[in-house]
Design a protein around this motif. Structure first.
Motif, PDB file in Angstrom:
ATOM      1  N   UNK A 136     124.561 -13.110 -60.592  1.00 46.87           N
ATOM      2  CA  UNK A 136     125.813 -13.856 -60.549  1.00 46.87           C
ATOM      3  C   UNK A 136     125.633 -15.315 -60.137  1.00 46.87           C
ATOM      4  N   UNK A 137     124.602 -15.606 -59.358  1.00 46.08           N
ATOM      5  CA  UNK A 137     124.317 -16.989 -58.954  1.00 46.08           C
ATOM      6  C   UNK A 137     123.614 -17.784 -60.060  1.00 46.08           C
ATOM      7  N   UNK A 138     123.268 -17.095 -61.153  1.00 46.36           N
ATOM      8  CA  UNK A 138     122.576 -17.778 -62.249  1.00 46.36           C
ATOM      9  C   UNK A 138     121.065 -17.747 -62.134  1.00 46.36           C
ATOM     10  N   UNK A 139     120.535 -16.871 -61.271  1.00 44.78           N
ATOM     11  CA  UNK A 139     119.083 -16.789 -61.072  1.00 44.78           C
ATOM     12  C   UNK A 139     118.450 -16.001 -62.226  1.00 44.78           C
ATOM     13  N   UNK A 140     117.441 -16.579 -62.864  1.00 41.75           N
ATOM     14  CA  UNK A 140     116.746 -15.929 -63.972  1.00 41.75           C
ATOM     15  C   UNK A 140     115.371 -15.430 -63.503  1.00 41.75           C
ATOM     16  N   UNK A 141     114.753 -14.510 -64.257  1.00 39.08           N
ATOM     17  CA  UNK A 141     113.456 -13.961 -63.830  1.00 39.08           C
ATOM     18  C   UNK A 141     112.406 -15.044 -63.545  1.00 39.08           C
ATOM     19  N   UNK A 142     112.373 -16.087 -64.350  1.00 42.00           N
ATOM     20  CA  UNK A 142     111.396 -17.167 -64.157  1.00 42.00           C
ATOM     21  C   UNK A 142     111.485 -17.765 -62.748  1.00 42.00           C
ATOM     22  N   UNK A 143     112.726 -17.830 -62.230  1.00 43.77           N
ATOM     23  CA  UNK A 143     112.942 -18.486 -60.930  1.00 43.77           C
ATOM     24  C   UNK A 143     112.329 -17.703 -59.784  1.00 43.77           C
ATOM     25  N   UNK A 144     112.128 -16.392 -59.979  1.00 38.77           N
ATOM     26  CA  UNK A 144     111.463 -15.611 -58.936  1.00 38.77           C
ATOM     27  C   UNK A 144     110.050 -16.137 -58.696  1.00 38.77           C
ATOM     28  N   UNK A 145     109.434 -16.670 -59.733  1.00 36.54           N
ATOM     29  CA  UNK A 145     108.110 -17.278 -59.579  1.00 36.54           C
ATOM     30  C   UNK A 145     108.172 -18.540 -58.719  1.00 36.54           C
ATOM     31  N   UNK A 146     109.232 -19.323 -58.894  1.00 36.98           N
ATOM     32  CA  UNK A 146     109.371 -20.546 -58.084  1.00 36.98           C
ATOM     33  C   UNK A 146     109.493 -20.195 -56.604  1.00 36.98           C
ATOM     34  N   UNK A 206     110.748 -25.568 -51.659  1.00 39.14           N
ATOM     35  CA  UNK A 206     111.326 -25.136 -52.936  1.00 39.14           C
ATOM     36  C   UNK A 206     111.913 -26.323 -53.708  1.00 39.14           C
ATOM     37  N   UNK A 207     112.700 -27.153 -53.015  1.00 41.96           N
ATOM     38  CA  UNK A 207     113.387 -28.242 -53.715  1.00 41.96           C
ATOM     39  C   UNK A 207     112.443 -29.391 -54.047  1.00 41.96           C
ATOM     40  N   UNK A 208     111.347 -29.521 -53.299  1.00 41.06           N
ATOM     41  CA  UNK A 208     110.354 -30.538 -53.631  1.00 41.06           C
ATOM     42  C   UNK A 208     109.550 -30.116 -54.874  1.00 41.06           C
ATOM     43  N   UNK A 209     109.151 -28.845 -54.896  1.00 37.68           N
ATOM     44  CA  UNK A 209     108.334 -28.357 -56.017  1.00 37.68           C
ATOM     45  C   UNK A 209     109.180 -28.084 -57.270  1.00 37.68           C
ATOM     46  N   UNK A 250     108.653 -17.430 -55.099  1.00 37.22           N
ATOM     47  CA  UNK A 250     107.418 -16.827 -54.594  1.00 37.22           C
ATOM     48  C   UNK A 250     106.390 -17.889 -54.232  1.00 37.22           C
ATOM     49  N   UNK A 251     106.221 -18.877 -55.103  1.00 34.84           N
ATOM     50  CA  UNK A 251     105.251 -19.950 -54.849  1.00 34.84           C
ATOM     51  C   UNK A 251     105.655 -20.753 -53.614  1.00 34.84           C
ATOM     52  N   UNK A 261     101.465 -11.832 -51.515  1.00 37.28           N
ATOM     53  CA  UNK A 261     101.677 -11.860 -52.963  1.00 37.28           C
ATOM     54  C   UNK A 261     102.175 -10.498 -53.441  1.00 37.28           C
ATOM     55  N   UNK A 262     101.543  -9.433 -52.943  1.00 33.72           N
ATOM     56  CA  UNK A 262     101.960  -8.077 -53.331  1.00 33.72           C
ATOM     57  C   UNK A 262     103.352  -7.762 -52.814  1.00 33.72           C
ATOM     58  N   UNK A 263     103.625  -8.148 -51.560  1.00 32.28           N
ATOM     59  CA  UNK A 263     104.939  -7.852 -50.987  1.00 32.28           C
ATOM     60  C   UNK A 263     106.025  -8.582 -51.769  1.00 32.28           C
ATOM     61  N   UNK A 264     105.777  -9.850 -52.079  1.00 33.05           N
ATOM     62  CA  UNK A 264     106.793 -10.609 -52.816  1.00 33.05           C
ATOM     63  C   UNK A 264     107.017 -10.016 -54.209  1.00 33.05           C
TER      64      UNK A 264
END
Ligand code: HEM
Length: 138
Positions: free
Chosen positions: A83-93, A30-33, A95-96, A119-122
């Motif tokens: 509350x942690x500041x997670x936005x919808x876009x970050x769910x893609x990160x 996650x932190x590399x990508x 997941x990948x 992919x479906x489960x995530x």
């Protein structure tokens, strides 16, 4: 379309057996990508975070057929993430990074069927965390 529960359980068991530190590897990926995600973390030690994520993934896998558990737990978890500041876009990160981690550990045992099951489960999990209705779960 329901989730392929058996495939998800078997492959998760295989991954954890091969690499008990699966969530440590996940954060590396996650932190590399997505180095921009790093700044969100730090309330807990990385080790604590790895254990909490691993325990949550285990619990989710155990409850794949329990729609009311999933709805309650994942809805609440998703609220905390706002509350942690997670936005919808970050769910893609995430997941990948998760898919890449699972694929790396499974190695030669990774298949297109596994890729689509995960992919479906995530997608179902992140939808529940974001308050979406996901009738295919359970
Ligand atoms: C399948 C999706 C996800 C699962 C299962 C999950 C799981 C968890 C768990 C179990 C915790 C700690 C427990 C708690 O706060 O109650 C947590 C905290 C956190 N998660 Fe997630 N998460 C997911 C998606 C995401 C996404 C998309 C992001 C965005 C990068 C993210 C960022 C964070 C952050 C920043 C924390 C707080 C860490 C800290 O203590 O500083 N998570 N997550």
């Amino acid at each position: 379309m329901g989730l392929n529960v058996q495939l998800l359980r078997d492959s998760f068991a295989l991954v954890v057996e091969r690499e008990p530190e699966v969530t440590h590897l996940f954060y590396d990926v996650l932190f590399r990508r997505f180095p921009q995600a790093r700044g969100l973390f730090g309330r807990r030690t990385q080790r604590e975070q790895e254990i909490m994520l691993r325990d949550m993934l285990v619990a989710i896998i155990d409850h794949l057929e329990d729609a009311s558990w999933l709805g309650g737990q994942l809805g609440a978890l998703g609220q905390k993430h706002v509350g942690y500041g997670v936005t919808p876009e970050m769910y893609g990160w995430v997941g990948a990074a998760l898919l890449e981690t699972l694929e790396t550990i499974a190695g030669a045992d990774w298949t297109p069927a596994l890729a689509s099951a995960w992919t479906e489960a995530y997608a179902a999990i992140s939808s529940l965390m974001q308050g979406g209705v996901q009738p295919s779960v359970g």
